[in-house]
Design a protein around this motif. Structure first.
Motif, PDB file in Angstrom:
ATOM      1  N   UNK A 429      44.124 -79.736  -2.723  1.00  0.00           N
ATOM      2  CA  UNK A 429      44.016 -79.590  -4.174  1.00  0.00           C
ATOM      3  C   UNK A 429      43.138 -78.398  -4.540  1.00  0.00           C
ATOM      4  N   UNK A 430      42.032 -78.237  -3.827  1.00  0.00           N
ATOM      5  CA  UNK A 430      41.159 -77.093  -4.086  1.00  0.00           C
ATOM      6  C   UNK A 430      41.883 -75.787  -3.814  1.00  0.00           C
ATOM      7  N   UNK A 431      42.608 -75.739  -2.709  1.00  0.00           N
ATOM      8  CA  UNK A 431      43.350 -74.529  -2.373  1.00  0.00           C
ATOM      9  C   UNK A 431      44.404 -74.194  -3.413  1.00  0.00           C
ATOM     10  N   UNK A 432      45.094 -75.206  -3.920  1.00  0.00           N
ATOM     11  CA  UNK A 432      46.123 -74.966  -4.932  1.00  0.00           C
ATOM     12  C   UNK A 432      45.519 -74.425  -6.224  1.00  0.00           C
ATOM     13  N   UNK A 433      44.319 -74.872  -6.547  1.00  0.00           N
ATOM     14  CA  UNK A 433      43.662 -74.345  -7.750  1.00  0.00           C
ATOM     15  C   UNK A 433      43.292 -72.876  -7.576  1.00  0.00           C
ATOM     16  N   UNK A 434      42.961 -72.477  -6.355  1.00  0.00           N
ATOM     17  CA  UNK A 434      42.728 -71.061  -6.084  1.00  0.00           C
ATOM     18  C   UNK A 434      44.008 -70.260  -6.280  1.00  0.00           C
ATOM     19  N   UNK A 435      45.133 -70.835  -5.820  1.00  0.00           N
ATOM     20  CA  UNK A 435      46.416 -70.160  -6.005  1.00  0.00           C
ATOM     21  C   UNK A 435      46.748 -70.041  -7.484  1.00  0.00           C
ATOM     22  N   UNK A 436      46.467 -71.092  -8.242  1.00  0.00           N
ATOM     23  CA  UNK A 436      46.728 -71.047  -9.689  1.00  0.00           C
ATOM     24  C   UNK A 436      45.938 -69.924 -10.346  1.00  0.00           C
ATOM     25  N   UNK A 437      44.691 -69.736  -9.927  1.00  0.00           N
ATOM     26  CA  UNK A 437      43.871 -68.663 -10.497  1.00  0.00           C
ATOM     27  C   UNK A 437      44.464 -67.291 -10.215  1.00  0.00           C
ATOM     28  N   UNK A 438      45.128 -67.165  -9.033  1.00  0.00           N
ATOM     29  CA  UNK A 438      45.698 -65.862  -8.671  1.00  0.00           C
ATOM     30  C   UNK A 438      47.006 -65.581  -9.398  1.00  0.00           C
ATOM     31  N   UNK A 439      47.583 -66.585 -10.057  1.00  0.00           N
ATOM     32  CA  UNK A 439      48.873 -66.405 -10.730  1.00  0.00           C
ATOM     33  C   UNK A 439      48.800 -65.395 -11.866  1.00  0.00           C
ATOM     34  N   UNK A 440      47.602 -65.184 -12.395  1.00  0.00           N
ATOM     35  CA  UNK A 440      47.464 -64.312 -13.557  1.00  0.00           C
ATOM     36  C   UNK A 440      47.585 -62.832 -13.195  1.00  0.00           C
ATOM     37  N   UNK A 441      47.526 -62.509 -11.915  1.00  0.00           N
ATOM     38  CA  UNK A 441      47.495 -61.098 -11.528  1.00  0.00           C
ATOM     39  C   UNK A 441      48.549 -60.756 -10.478  1.00  0.00           C
ATOM     40  N   UNK A 442      49.664 -61.487 -10.487  1.00  0.00           N
ATOM     41  CA  UNK A 442      50.668 -61.262  -9.441  1.00  0.00           C
ATOM     42  C   UNK A 442      51.984 -60.715  -9.989  1.00  0.00           C
ATOM     43  N   UNK A 443      52.857 -61.587 -10.473  1.00  0.00           N
ATOM     44  CA  UNK A 443      54.180 -61.163 -10.921  1.00  0.00           C
ATOM     45  C   UNK A 443      54.047 -60.277 -12.161  1.00  0.00           C
ATOM     46  N   UNK A 444      54.737 -59.147 -12.118  1.00  0.00           N
ATOM     47  CA  UNK A 444      54.707 -58.225 -13.260  1.00  0.00           C
ATOM     48  C   UNK A 444      53.506 -57.312 -13.283  1.00  0.00           C
ATOM     49  N   UNK A 445      52.712 -57.305 -12.225  1.00  0.00           N
ATOM     50  CA  UNK A 445      51.533 -56.427 -12.181  1.00  0.00           C
ATOM     51  C   UNK A 445      51.989 -54.984 -11.955  1.00  0.00           C
ATOM     52  N   UNK A 446      51.451 -54.071 -12.752  1.00  0.00           N
ATOM     53  CA  UNK A 446      51.815 -52.657 -12.648  1.00  0.00           C
ATOM     54  C   UNK A 446      51.013 -52.031 -11.506  1.00  0.00           C
ATOM     55  N   UNK A 447      51.699 -51.519 -10.518  1.00  0.00           N
ATOM     56  CA  UNK A 447      51.049 -50.885  -9.367  1.00  0.00           C
ATOM     57  C   UNK A 447      50.897 -49.381  -9.565  1.00  0.00           C
ATOM     58  N   UNK A 448      51.849 -48.792 -10.268  1.00  0.00           N
ATOM     59  CA  UNK A 448      51.846 -47.332 -10.445  1.00  0.00           C
ATOM     60  C   UNK A 448      52.504 -47.007 -11.773  1.00  0.00           C
ATOM     61  N   UNK A 449      51.927 -46.002 -12.450  1.00  0.00           N
ATOM     62  CA  UNK A 449      52.480 -45.583 -13.735  1.00  0.00           C
ATOM     63  C   UNK A 449      52.450 -44.067 -13.801  1.00  0.00           C
ATOM     64  N   UNK A 450      53.583 -43.478 -14.095  1.00  0.00           N
ATOM     65  CA  UNK A 450      53.709 -42.013 -14.074  1.00  0.00           C
ATOM     66  C   UNK A 450      54.477 -41.547 -15.306  1.00  0.00           C
ATOM     67  N   UNK A 451      53.911 -40.508 -15.970  1.00  0.00           N
ATOM     68  CA  UNK A 451      54.661 -39.849 -17.048  1.00  0.00           C
ATOM     69  C   UNK A 451      55.486 -38.738 -16.401  1.00  0.00           C
ATOM     70  N   UNK A 452      56.766 -38.964 -16.285  1.00  0.00           N
ATOM     71  CA  UNK A 452      57.629 -37.977 -15.630  1.00  0.00           C
ATOM     72  C   UNK A 452      57.851 -36.761 -16.508  1.00  0.00           C
ATOM     73  N   UNK A 453      57.967 -37.015 -17.810  1.00  0.00           N
ATOM     74  CA  UNK A 453      58.176 -35.946 -18.792  1.00  0.00           C
ATOM     75  C   UNK A 453      57.768 -36.499 -20.150  1.00  0.00           C
ATOM     76  N   UNK A 454      57.861 -35.700 -21.165  1.00  0.00           N
ATOM     77  CA  UNK A 454      57.540 -36.189 -22.497  1.00  0.00           C
ATOM     78  C   UNK A 454      58.438 -37.372 -22.852  1.00  0.00           C
ATOM     79  N   UNK A 455      57.790 -38.483 -23.258  1.00  0.00           N
ATOM     80  CA  UNK A 455      58.507 -39.706 -23.655  1.00  0.00           C
ATOM     81  C   UNK A 455      59.359 -40.310 -22.530  1.00  0.00           C
ATOM     82  N   UNK A 456      59.004 -40.023 -21.281  1.00  0.00           N
ATOM     83  CA  UNK A 456      59.719 -40.583 -20.122  1.00  0.00           C
ATOM     84  C   UNK A 456      58.680 -41.142 -19.151  1.00  0.00           C
ATOM     85  N   UNK A 457      58.540 -42.470 -19.127  1.00  0.00           N
ATOM     86  CA  UNK A 457      57.473 -43.118 -18.358  1.00  0.00           C
ATOM     87  C   UNK A 457      58.065 -44.049 -17.300  1.00  0.00           C
ATOM     88  N   UNK A 458      57.550 -43.936 -16.087  1.00  0.00           N
ATOM     89  CA  UNK A 458      58.010 -44.727 -14.951  1.00  0.00           C
ATOM     90  C   UNK A 458      56.898 -45.669 -14.514  1.00  0.00           C
TER      91      UNK A 458
END
Length: 781
Positions: A429-458
């Motif tokens: 149960x304690x371990x699962x609560x640690x996993x729950x805390x990590x859920x906020x920073x996993x799926x959909x986390x931006x690893x890299x952001x680059x402006x390729x050109x004006x108004x074009x963002x990757x």
């Protein structure tokens, strides 16, 4: 009647066969007691036989009498020119193997017309060639095959076909006999009785009968389905092709299993080339099927195969329709693997198709992705609370597993893995609560952001891998851990546990389902509790994206060997080393070595080899280490170099690359750090390796030089664990060199995708110089 002949000729063989089979199946005729109801013996036998259909693929290994039907598409080459000899040789080999195993085999084969047409076409082509030379005509070589009479081709081909079968079977010291049948053989009671008496006698003489219609003297045979056969009072089946012929033979000789080999993988719910077509691994009489065209070379289509199969099934014969072009199809089917379509009327609500489970897991994964991090975390926290609040239910189920495992003599290390306790559940149960805390920073986390050109963002963002298959042994506590990691990473999940933890796994899965239902993702995680072989699951590359085996090194190694198309994340072995450097502190060394070997010797992160600097051989540390290990009950094996330096000592190790997984280890001596590192690289498994030293420079060199997933200084190898690393739990430990390495938590279950946002950008604009590249790195927050 022919049944009397069968009884007299095969009484002992049938008795033994049914005795073996009935040990694995429960035969009851519901509603009344046949033996005391006054019914005749034939009715009793037929009623009993109807109850003997196998209910599960795993029971097919008990089949003693087999009928193997080879369709024209299996016999004939794809180009239509002659027979597929290589394919036939493989089928003959399998039938011969079954025969030598003590199974009674009958073959129903096509091929006489094809074989005869091939031979006669060659003769006719030569004749046409001579005629064209002497007297040109309108005939061409292409006309040769079309003007042949099929009956003439059958007459020529039949002897050639049997000669070929005789030559093939003789290589395996198997005798065969040809049995040709015609329509009157089934209409006339006398010839019908003679036919089945002949088959009975051949089987009793250990001969494989090869049955075919006598196409040389009779047109295609038609007896309308369920019409009464003259003189018998019995309902027949329309014998218009070898599908129905094989079904009738299988039913009349009381075959256990009919394997109908064709050019299709099995039965589909609609023609395979149409959208939405789905392979049906299990077929019942309630299934709805749309039939397509007939085979290009055979006389029977899918409708005739299904009709024949269901007719035979209703009379006590188990049936599998499969692709005869698949390698080792017969042996694979008998082993219980999910090949072809298995016909049965004994499907319970619990036997949900694994394919459906996997499809649901895919849909469930996408449902989890749509949830907010808070919602995913809430599901995990719900599961963590349920583990504590419903501990009595879990422990009661676990006690049932322990009782059965103890009775069956399960090894003590496996019993320890199987056992749950209140303390274990609290830690989970304690371990699962640690996993729950990590859920906020996993799926959909931006690893890299680059402006390729004006108004074009990757952006490069994290996403779940998709559908995971986790196969684990003994340890039911793995189930909630892995389920929580799947929830946090928004992956669909199939879990395949060992049968020794069946009750525990079911109780825990009920809690997982309850926690998922709170966020509307009930089907994202499923427990595979049917009897599918692991090899069948490993072939589901369309549904499963990653396989993670958790268990013994044998399990992991076998999964890695068997999986052909799905990547496997795991370690084949946990050969972990502890190196006692020249500058090791003796007290620390004794403490760490004891923990690394003796705390949990069955774990993959337990020490298997102790490397000792040669200077310690003349000190008290070596004696103290050996004494401590002996007092702990550890069996010690000496490496080659240590053995050469000791007159009396431990027995030599058979191999320095061995995972004992018990209170057993090897000790080897090395002259310096470099030799220790070389030994680890040569004999280790890149799992976890440790140095014990007070020399910081030596420690840094070891930590940077050893190429393992986990490298430690002055700590036990037992720290290689997801919970101890603060990951909450682990789905496994990986020794792979790509993707994830070491204890795999939520991050190891993620991949990435690229998201590009612009206005009206086109690549041509940059090529033509109308837009300019910037490639400017942007902060990810």
């Amino acid at each position: 009647m022919f049944s009397l002949c069968l009884k007299s000729g095969l009484n002992n063989r049938l008795g033994n066969r049914f005795k073996a089979v009935t040990q694995s199946r429960n035969f009851t005729v519901k509603g009344f007691d046949l033996k005391s109801s006054g019914v005749d013996k034939r009715t009793l036998a037929n009623a009993e036989r109807r109850q003997k259909t196998f209910t599960d693929r795993s029971q097919l290994k008990f089949a003693r009498r087999l009928v193997v039907k080879l369709g024209s598409a299996v016999i004939t080459r794809e180009d239509g020119n002659g027979l597929a000899l290589g394919r036939l040789a493989s089928i003959v080999e399998q039938v011969a193997e079954c025969h030598h195993e003590g199974r009674e085999c009958i073959m129903v084969t096509s091929g006489a017309v094809a074989f005869g047409r091939q031979k006669l076409t060659q003769e006719l082509l030569m004749s046409l060639s001579m005629r064209e030379t002497l007297s040109p005509s309108d005939h061409t070589r292409e006309d040769a095959g079309s003007i042949l009479d099929p009956r003439a081709a059958a007459a020529v081909g039949q002897s050639e076909l049997m000669s070929m079968y005789d030559a093939m079977f003789s290589q395996y010291n198997v005798k065969i006999a040809q049995v040709l049948v015609t329509k009157p053989d089934f209409y006339n009671e006398e010839t019908r009785k003679n036919l089945f008496c002949t088959l009975s006698e051949l089987i009793s003489l250990n001969i494989v009968p090869i049955v075919n219609t006598n196409d040389a003297v009779s047109p295609p045979m038609y007896i309308h389905d369920d019409t009464v056969v003259p003189g018998t009072g019995k309902k027949g089946i329309g014998i218009k092709d070898n599908d129905s012929l094989s079904a009738l033979l299988a039913a009349e000789i009381q075959s256990d299993l009919l394997i109908m080999m064709s050019d299709v993988d099995g039965i589909y719910n609609k023609p395979p080339w149409e959208d939405g077509a789905r392979m049906m691994h299990t077929y019942t009489s309630k299934e709805q099927v749309q039939f397509g065209q007939k085979s290009k070379v055979g006389t029977g289509g899918m409708d005739s195969k299904v009709n024949a199969a269901t007719w035979a099934m209703a009379r006590g014969v188990s049936v599998v329709i499969c692709n005869g072009m698949q390698e080792k199809a017969i042996k694979t089917i008998i082993s219980g693997r999910k090949v072809g379509t298995f016909f049965t009327d004994h499907v319970t609500s619990s036997s949900t198709s694994v394919d459906i489970m996997a499809e649901n897991a895919r849909v469930g994964s996408r449902a989890l992705q749509r949830l907010s991090p808070t919602e995913r975390a809430s599901a995990i926290l719900s599961l963590a609370d349920l583990l504590v609040n419903k501990k009595d239910v879990i422990l009661e189920a676990n006690s049932k597993d322990l009782e059965v495992a103890t009775r069956d003599g399960l090894a003590k290390p496996l019993l320890n893995r199987l056992a749950l306790s209140e303390g274990k559940l609290k830690t989970l149960s304690i371990g699962l609560k640690q996993i729950a805390d990590s859920s906020y920073e996993n799926v959909g986390r931006v690893l890299r952001k680059t402006r390729l050109a004006e108004n074009l963002t990757l952006q490069q963002v994290t996403v779940p891998i998709g559908v995971l298959l986790v196969i684990f042994e003994s340890r039911p506590d793995s189930l909630p851990q892995v389920a929580a990691l799947a929830m946090a990473s928004a992956n669909g999940l199939l879990l395949k546990g060992g049968k020794e933890a069946a009750h525990s796994n079911k109780a825990l899965m009920d809690l997982v389902k309850e926690s998922l239902s709170s966020v509307g993702a009930d089907d994202a995680i499923s427990l595979v509790s049917t009897r599918e072989e692991i090899s069948d699951l490993l072939a589901m590359e369309k549904h499963i994206d990653l396989i993670i085996p958790r268990g013994s090194s044998d399990l992991v190694r076998n999964i890695q060997k068997q999986s052909q198309h799905i990547p496997v994340l795991g370690h084949a072995e946990g050969i972990c080393h502890v190196y006692l450097d020249r500058d090791a502190d003796p007290a620390k060394a004794l403490k760490i070595v004891r923990d690394a070997k003796c705390d949990y010797p069955a774990a993959c992160n337990a020490m298997e080899t102790l490397l000792i600097h040669e200077d310690h051989l003349n000190s008290s540390l070596f004696t103290d280490i050996c004494t401590m290990l002996r007092n702990e009950g550890v069996i010690v094996h000496a490496g080659p170099k240590l053995s050469s330096q000791l007159t009396f000592g431990p027995p030599p190790a058979k191999s320095m690359r061995h995972e004992y997984g018990a209170l057993e280890c090897s000790i080897e001596v090395v002259k310096d750090l470099n030799e220790a590192v070389d030994h680890i690289h040569k004999f280790g498994s890149s799992h976890t390796d440790v140095i014990i030293t007070e020399n910081e420079s030596t420690a840094k060199q070891f930590l940077s030089s050893v190429d393992s997933a986990c490298v430690f200084h002055n700590v036990s190898s037992r720290f290689a664990d997801g919970f101890r690393f603060g990951l909450g739990a682990e789905v496994g430990i990986s020794t792979a060199r790509i993707h994830a390495r070491g204890p795999v938590g939520v991050e190891g279950l993620l991949t990435t995708k690229w998201i590009l946002e612009g206005t009206d950008h086109t690549a041509a604009e940059f090529n033509e110089g109308r837009r300019t590249w910037l490639h400017e790195k942007l902060p990810v927050n």
